[in-house]
Design a protein around this motif. Structure first.
Motif: not given
Length: 625
Positions: A609, A601-602, A523, A611, A535, A546-550, A533
């Protein structure tokens, strides 16, 4: 006769003063000339120390009116003559054959023992002066001035007279000055030699590392071809160890076969092929095999157990080094280096040959495994089951090769770190920069090898979990600490949100940390602005992480294959960011071994993200199969 008048007496006194001043002026000119000569020689002391010592003792004898002079230098526990002036041939031989120990039996020994100037007015009146060279020297008055470097007496300057005529205070002071200059010259030479030795050692270490890298390069280019590797090893070992011959023998079916050599003489090469070395203790190779250790004989002809006098005569071998090739403690061959004169190999050379022997084992084992893979693949390639078995052998081959490559690579990284930290000597900016690049690239290569090894273990069924209780909070915190600096370097925000009072999990904490570290690392790698992020919470007996990026996001058509081996979303982007396409495949296997699942998921332009759901209490699973 005219009566003596005050005027005449004054004239005589003035004449005496003038004569004395002229004598002092002459002495000063002589001292000045001698000092200039000594200083000129001193400036060249790093190149010719003997010239300085000879000039010093000649000047000391000349300026003090002595008849003999010696400079004695420390040699371990005794002091040996380093320079002479005005001594007889008889005394010269006595001085060379009788080094002076610290003690009161000689002026030099006392100066060393007491670390002070020793002035004996008459040796015949000194009951303690009993040195064996007294009669040959033929002197009565002796002055011995210690040459001090701190508290260490590195030598003594001695001057003598054949008559009883003590040295004056000015003369003693002059000899002390010469002693100080001798210490400077000796210290300059010592520092120069130390610097040169350090440079040679560094150059030698760099040559050794380069040679080791070259052999590894040959292994990596031709993992299935044995001959290019062993030829490179014997040629490189011969060159770097200044040997005259290098041979490698393979031990199989109870006998030695010549595998590679650097012998130019065709007759000797033919002889060795037709008459392999003996497989018992009568040969050094036999000893190395049976005892499983390196054998080094400085003079082969002086060893009563080595009965192979035919080879000694034909090959004119005197010094011999034989290192066993060991695979899991069992001998598979030997690597031998020889010289026609008695000139032992150094410890560094022996270590280098041992490294080459380890690399030869890698090459032999790779070739053997490759041959086995080929043979089994050709036999079993008709059915799917046969192909799966062949794949396992391939994975075992990759796993073994990865293991073997890590050993020399770790050694290279260790030497580079020691050199960078100044273990051998302080390094300059250019050397430190080069060592930093060596360590960085080496660590990157080690990471790639570890990744390939994980894939090989998974495919061969050797990838296991070490089950234990763990806290998911600890996993998240470990990953955050490890990746925080990476995010800061890219000016990204790294946030973590972990629910409170989460249950204690059961699983392989290290492998789960590896999964999350891969996700967060990816990420950060593919996100140029914004945040990453992480969580973690518990839902219905599962951990939801989960690992979320921009970042740029992942197209829908790429999401299905993203967890496959060597799959890369965008080759141009991957080349710019780096990566092998194996990390997510390994992560998927680890998660599935825990009884969980992982997905992404993207959409393009909206980040991604990743998961994963993990049972809080994973049932024991032996491997990935």
């Amino acid at each position: 006769m005219r009566p003596h008048t005050p005027a005449v007496g004054a004239e005589q006194d003035l004449a005496r003063v003038v004569v004395e001043l002229e004598r002092e002026l002459s002495d000063a000119h002589r001292r000045e000339a001698a000092t200039a000569q000594v200083l000129k020689a001193l400036s060249r002391s790093t190149l010719n120390l003997q010239e300085v010592l000879d000039s010093l003792i000649e000047s000391a004898v000349q300026l003090t009116g002595a008849e003999q002079g010696l400079i004695i230098r420390q040699d371990g526990e005794v002091y040996r003559t380093a320079a002479m002036c005005g001594v007889s041939r008889e005394f010269m031989e006595v001085a060379k054959q009788n080094p002076v120990p610290p003690g009161r039996q000689s002026a030099t020994g006392r100066a060393v023992l007491e670390r002070r100037i020793v002035h004996i007015h008459d040796v015949l009146c000194d009951a303690e002066y009993t040195w064996v060279g007294r009669d040959a020297a033929g002197v009565r008055t002796i002055l011995a001035v210690p040459m001090l470097r701190g508290d260490i007496v590195v030598g003594v300057i001695g001057c003598g007279r054949r008559e009883v005529r003590p040295f004056t205070a000015k003369q003693i002071e002059l000899i002390q000055t010469f002693a100080d200059q001798a210490v400077i010259a000796i210290e300059n030479r010592r520092l120069f030699e130390a610097e040169q030795a350090s440079k040679r050692e560094l150059q030698e270490s760099l040559e050794y590392q380069t040679a080791t890298g070259d052999v590894l390069n040959v292994i990596s280019r031709s993992p299935s071809q044995l001959q290019p590797v062993v030829d490179t090893i014997v040629q490189t070992a011969k060159r770097l160890c200044s040997a005259e011959r290098a041979t490698m023998w393979r031990w199989q079916e109870g006998k030695f076969d010549l595998l590679a050599h650097t012998i130019i003489d065709p007759a000797l090469a033919t002889y060795l092929r037709n008459n392999p070395i003996r497989s018992d203790r009568a040969s050094l190779a036999g000893r190395a095999v049976f005892e499983g250790r390196t054998m080094h004989v400085p003079d082969l002809q002086a060893d009563p157990e080595l009965r192979r006098q035919d080879q000694v005569t034909i090959g004119r071998i005197r010094t011999l080094l034989t290192v066993p090739l060991l695979r899991k403690g069992e001998p598979i061959g030997v690597l031998s280096l020889s010289k026609s004169e008695v000139l032992p190999f150094s410890n560094k050379q022996i270590d280098l040959v041992t490294t080459f022997a380890d690399q030869a084992v890698i090459a032999i084992e790779n070739a053997r495994l490759f041959e086995e893979v080929q043979a089994r693949t050709s036999e079993l390639a008709k059915t799917v089951e046969d192909l799966e078995i062949a794949s396992q052998h391939k994975s075992q081959f990759v796993a073994n090769m990865s293991h073997e490559l890590r050993t020399p690579l770790a050694a290279i990284l260790g030497y580079a770190e020691l050199m960078q930290e100044g273990f051998y000597e302080p390094q300059g900016p250019k050397s430190l920069d080069a060592l930093t690049r060596i360590r960085s690239n080496g660590k990157h290569l080690l990471g790639l090898i570890n990744t390939v090894l994980d894939i090989a273990k998974i495919e061969s069924g050797q990838f296991t979990l070490n089950m234990a209780e763990y806290a998911i909070e600890g996993v998240v915190e470990t990953v955050r600490s490890a990746t925080e600096s990476l995010a800061q370097n890219k000016r990204l925000t790294l946030n973590t949100e972990v629910a409170k009072s989460l249950p204690i999990g059961l699983g392989d904490e290290q492998r789960l940390t590896q999964v999350l570290l891969n996700l967060v690392g990816n990420a950060i790698k593919f996100t140029d602005s914004g945040e990453v992020r992480v969580t973690a919470k518990a839902v219905n007996g599962h951990f939801a992480v989960s690992v979320m990026d921009t970042g740029p996001g992942i197209p829908e058509q790429e999401q299905k294959g993203i967890f496959e081996q060597f799959h890369q979303v965008d080759s141009s982007l991957t080349k710019a960011k780096g990566g092998t396409g194996l990390g997510l495949a390994i992560a998927k296997r680890i998660v599935e071994m825990h009884g969980g699942r992982i997905w992404v998921e993207s959409s393009p332009g909206k980040g991604a993200t990743f998961r994963m759901e993990l049972p809080t209490r994973t049932e024991f699973r032996k491997s990935a199969t």
